[in-house]
Write an enzyme that holds these catalytic residues in place. Structure first.
Site, PDB file in Angstrom:
ATOM      1  N   CYS A   1       0.808  -1.228   0.000  1.00  0.00           N
ATOM      2  CA  CYS A   1       0.000   0.000   0.000  1.00  0.00           C
ATOM      3  C   CYS A   1       0.843   1.280   0.000  1.00  0.00           C
ATOM      4  O   CYS A   1       0.336   2.350  -0.322  1.00  0.00           O
ATOM      5  CB  CYS A   1      -0.947   0.011   1.189  1.00  0.00           C
ATOM      6  SG  CYS A   1      -1.932  -1.496   1.274  1.00  0.00           S
TER       7      CYS A   1
ATOM      8  N   ASN B   1     -10.277  -0.741   0.017  1.00  0.00           N
ATOM      9  CA  ASN B   1      -8.824  -0.569   0.088  1.00  0.00           C
ATOM     10  C   ASN B   1      -8.230  -1.077  -1.229  1.00  0.00           C
ATOM     11  O   ASN B   1      -8.301  -2.266  -1.518  1.00  0.00           O
ATOM     12  CB  ASN B   1      -8.295  -1.374   1.278  1.00  0.00           C
ATOM     13  CG  ASN B   1      -6.777  -1.323   1.403  1.00  0.00           C
ATOM     14  OD1 ASN B   1      -6.081  -0.804   0.537  1.00  0.00           O
ATOM     15  ND2 ASN B   1      -6.270  -1.885   2.485  1.00  0.00           N
TER      16      ASN B   1
ATOM     17  N   HIS C   1      -3.702   6.661   3.434  1.00  0.00           N
ATOM     18  CA  HIS C   1      -4.074   5.382   2.837  1.00  0.00           C
ATOM     19  C   HIS C   1      -5.452   4.980   3.361  1.00  0.00           C
ATOM     20  O   HIS C   1      -5.774   5.217   4.519  1.00  0.00           O
ATOM     21  CB  HIS C   1      -3.023   4.323   3.198  1.00  0.00           C
ATOM     22  CG  HIS C   1      -3.416   2.972   2.717  1.00  0.00           C
ATOM     23  ND1 HIS C   1      -3.756   2.742   1.411  1.00  0.00           N
ATOM     24  CD2 HIS C   1      -3.554   1.777   3.354  1.00  0.00           C
ATOM     25  CE1 HIS C   1      -4.076   1.467   1.266  1.00  0.00           C
ATOM     26  NE2 HIS C   1      -3.961   0.862   2.430  1.00  0.00           N
TER      27      HIS C   1
HETATM   28  O1  UT7 Z   1      -3.730  -1.978   3.631  1.00  0.00           O
HETATM   29  C1  UT7 Z   1      -3.674  -2.456   4.950  1.00  0.00           C
HETATM   30  C2  UT7 Z   1      -4.636  -3.529   5.170  1.00  0.00           C
HETATM   31  N1  UT7 Z   1      -5.442  -3.729   6.276  1.00  0.00           N
HETATM   32  C3  UT7 Z   1      -5.674  -3.028   7.387  1.00  0.00           C
HETATM   33  O2  UT7 Z   1      -5.111  -2.025   7.671  1.00  0.00           O
HETATM   34  C4  UT7 Z   1      -6.702  -3.619   8.301  1.00  0.00           C
HETATM   35  C5  UT7 Z   1      -6.737  -2.974   9.646  1.00  0.00           C
HETATM   36  N2  UT7 Z   1      -7.788  -3.569  10.473  1.00  0.00           N
HETATM   37  C6  UT7 Z   1      -9.088  -3.352  10.268  1.00  0.00           C
HETATM   38  O3  UT7 Z   1      -9.484  -2.607   9.380  1.00  0.00           O
HETATM   39  C7  UT7 Z   1     -10.059  -4.000  11.231  1.00  0.00           C
HETATM   40  O4  UT7 Z   1      -9.324  -4.663  12.241  1.00  0.00           O
HETATM   41  C8  UT7 Z   1     -11.031  -5.003  10.538  1.00  0.00           C
HETATM   42  C9  UT7 Z   1     -12.039  -4.285   9.676  1.00  0.00           C
HETATM   43  C10 UT7 Z   1     -10.228  -5.994   9.707  1.00  0.00           C
HETATM   44  C11 UT7 Z   1     -11.807  -5.776  11.616  1.00  0.00           C
HETATM   45  O5  UT7 Z   1     -12.497  -4.880  12.477  1.00  0.00           O
HETATM   46  P1  UT7 Z   1     -12.356  -4.975  14.047  1.00  0.00           P
HETATM   47  O6  UT7 Z   1     -13.268  -3.985  14.610  1.00  0.00           O
HETATM   48  O7  UT7 Z   1     -10.895  -4.878  14.402  1.00  0.00           O
HETATM   49  O8  UT7 Z   1     -12.898  -6.406  14.331  1.00  0.00           O
HETATM   50  P2  UT7 Z   1     -12.180  -7.633  15.074  1.00  0.00           P
HETATM   51  O9  UT7 Z   1     -11.178  -8.255  14.174  1.00  0.00           O
HETATM   52  O10 UT7 Z   1     -11.743  -7.202  16.436  1.00  0.00           O
HETATM   53  O11 UT7 Z   1     -13.391  -8.618  15.211  1.00  0.00           O
HETATM   54  C12 UT7 Z   1     -14.551  -8.286  16.017  1.00  0.00           C
HETATM   55  C13 UT7 Z   1     -15.595  -9.358  15.785  1.00  0.00           C
HETATM   56  C14 UT7 Z   1     -15.013 -10.772  15.873  1.00  0.00           C
HETATM   57  O12 UT7 Z   1     -15.998 -11.589  16.477  1.00  0.00           O
HETATM   58  P3  UT7 Z   1     -15.871 -11.980  18.037  1.00  0.00           P
HETATM   59  O13 UT7 Z   1     -14.548 -12.663  18.169  1.00  0.00           O
HETATM   60  O14 UT7 Z   1     -15.957 -10.692  18.771  1.00  0.00           O
HETATM   61  O15 UT7 Z   1     -17.054 -12.883  18.208  1.00  0.00           O
HETATM   62  C15 UT7 Z   1     -14.871 -11.176  14.442  1.00  0.00           C
HETATM   63  O16 UT7 Z   1     -14.960 -12.564  14.241  1.00  0.00           O
HETATM   64  O17 UT7 Z   1     -16.135  -9.241  14.474  1.00  0.00           O
HETATM   65  C16 UT7 Z   1     -16.056 -10.501  13.805  1.00  0.00           C
HETATM   66  N3  UT7 Z   1     -15.913 -10.258  12.372  1.00  0.00           N
HETATM   67  C17 UT7 Z   1     -16.953 -10.126  11.551  1.00  0.00           C
HETATM   68  N4  UT7 Z   1     -18.269 -10.173  11.753  1.00  0.00           N
HETATM   69  C18 UT7 Z   1     -19.083 -10.010  10.696  1.00  0.00           C
HETATM   70  C19 UT7 Z   1     -14.752 -10.116  11.678  1.00  0.00           C
HETATM   71  N5  UT7 Z   1     -15.046  -9.909  10.390  1.00  0.00           N
HETATM   72  C20 UT7 Z   1     -16.410  -9.923  10.281  1.00  0.00           C
HETATM   73  C21 UT7 Z   1     -17.297  -9.744   9.200  1.00  0.00           C
HETATM   74  N6  UT7 Z   1     -18.618  -9.793   9.451  1.00  0.00           N
HETATM   75  N7  UT7 Z   1     -16.877  -9.521   7.947  1.00  0.00           N
END
Ligand code: UT7
Length: 338
Positions: free
Chosen positions: A123, A295, A265
């Protein structure tokens, strides 16, 4: 003092035709028994929809998107393909491993006087390439450079991972960078670049390269697709985007108020908002396209830039700070007086 300055004279962007909405992803994942929702994706990432190339459509290959974006940028700059000395192409999803995507683009564009190179900094790639163009122009070795950030991330999405598959899209952005007098105010002012290979595990593709060439098992287990630790990456992203922006502003003795536009970004709207808040930059000055395109890795910053230039938001003489992080991990901030 450098012999010359580098100035951006044209911008362009291109996207595949296919729009993939959050609801489309909900339905795709449901077929493999994975749950998600439009509401979750919008609230947690800020993304409503993204574009994806149709597999096998030659008009939507990485280099084809790069070609369309380059044509638009050249037209704005009033330059012809023959005028280009350097093609610097940022991508982590090349058309082919060899030849480079920049050579595919050169071939299609007819940029017969250029040397062409790909650069993979994920990125941050566009900012790395922009900085390379800046340096070659400053020393006088290059007069006109075409800098592209283009990705077909749909080719490396891990559809078994709901935490990452919702984030990515395909796009290309391009800028023409030209030689100007050393004391011109309208120029690329500086770049602050760094990487930290210790953090490789936060965002990587384990196999499919020379270390572990693709096998049926690797493909079955999605090991040739993106693996991401979203939660950790989120924290590093907020910290480093803020720190690189601060370092750059300090280097130029600029306050956030003196900045006209901020282009971070676009990985998650919550990352963007957290960084803007830490920098005391109001969201009105932050340019965003993540809602419509997700993204798009190295294509993110040049597509946001192009949209703002064409909308008449970014005007001559304004100061624009571009700020990125990506797999590697890689980091970079580039300050431009437009
Ligand atoms: O170019 C660089 C690339 N990437 C990044 O910079 C990504 C940076 N991170 C993020 O953008 C965020 O961490 C995400 C969007 C990937 C995830 O959001 P979050 O608020 O950090 O969620 P989390 O990973 O802490 O997950 C919270 C909950 C989990 O469930 P439990 O364990 O609380 O029951 C996940 O399993 O949300 C769940 N979850 C989803 N639920 C519905 C994760 N993905 C999904 C989904 N739909 N697509």
């Amino acid at each position: 003092m450098a012999n010359f300055a580098a100035t951006i004279t044209g911008t362009g962007s291109a996207f595949p035709a296919g729009i993939v909405t959050n609801q489309d992803i909900v339905e795709k994942l449901a077929a493999s028994g994975i749950e998600t929702s439009d509401q979750w994706i919008r609230e947690r990432s800020g993304i409503r929809e993204r574009r994806m190339s149709a597999p096998g459509n030659a008009e939507e290959y990485n280099s084809a998107l790069g070609f369309a974006a380059s044509r638009a940028a050249l037209e704005m700059a009033g330059r012809k393909p023959e005028d280009i000395d350097l093609i610097a192409y940022a991508t982590c999803t090349p058309d082919t491993v060899i030849p480079s995507t920049s050579c595919w683009l050169q071939h299609r564009l007819g940029a017969v006087n250029a040397w062409a190179m790909d650069l993979n900094a994920a990125c941050s790639g566009f900012l790395y390439c922009l900085s390379i163009a800046d340096q070659f122009i400053q020393t006088g070795q290059v007069k006109t450079a075409l800098v592209i950030g283009a990705e077909v991330l749909s080719s490396i999405i891990n559809w078994s991972d709901r935490g990452s598959c919702i984030l990515f899209g395909d796009a290309a952005g391009a800028v023409v960078v030209e030689r100007a007098e050393a004391d011109t105010p309208n120029r690329i002012l500086s770049a602050t670049l760094r990487s930290d290979g210790n953090l490789w595990e936060l965002l990587h593709i384990p196999a499919g390269g020379s270390r572990f060439p693709a096998t049926a098992e690797i493909i079955r287990d999605y090991l040739n697709k993106i693996q991401m630790n979203g939660r950790e990456l989120f924290k590093v992203a907020v910290r480093t985007l803020t720190s690189f922006a601060k370092q750059t502003l300090k280097k130029h003795k600029l306050t956030p108020e003196e900045l006209d536009w901020f282009i971070p970004h676009q990985a998650n709207i919550r990352i963007i908002e957290a960084v803007a808040e830490r920098l005391s930059i109001p969201m009105e000055k932050v340019l965003v396209n993540i809602d419509r395109f997700g993204n798009t890795s190295s294509a993110t910053i040049p597509t946001v830039l192009d949209e703002a230039v064409r909308a008449g938001k970014i005007r001559k003489g304004q100061t624009v700070l571009m700020d990125a992080f990506g797999s590697g991990l890689t980091f970079g901030a580039v300050l431009v007086r437009y």
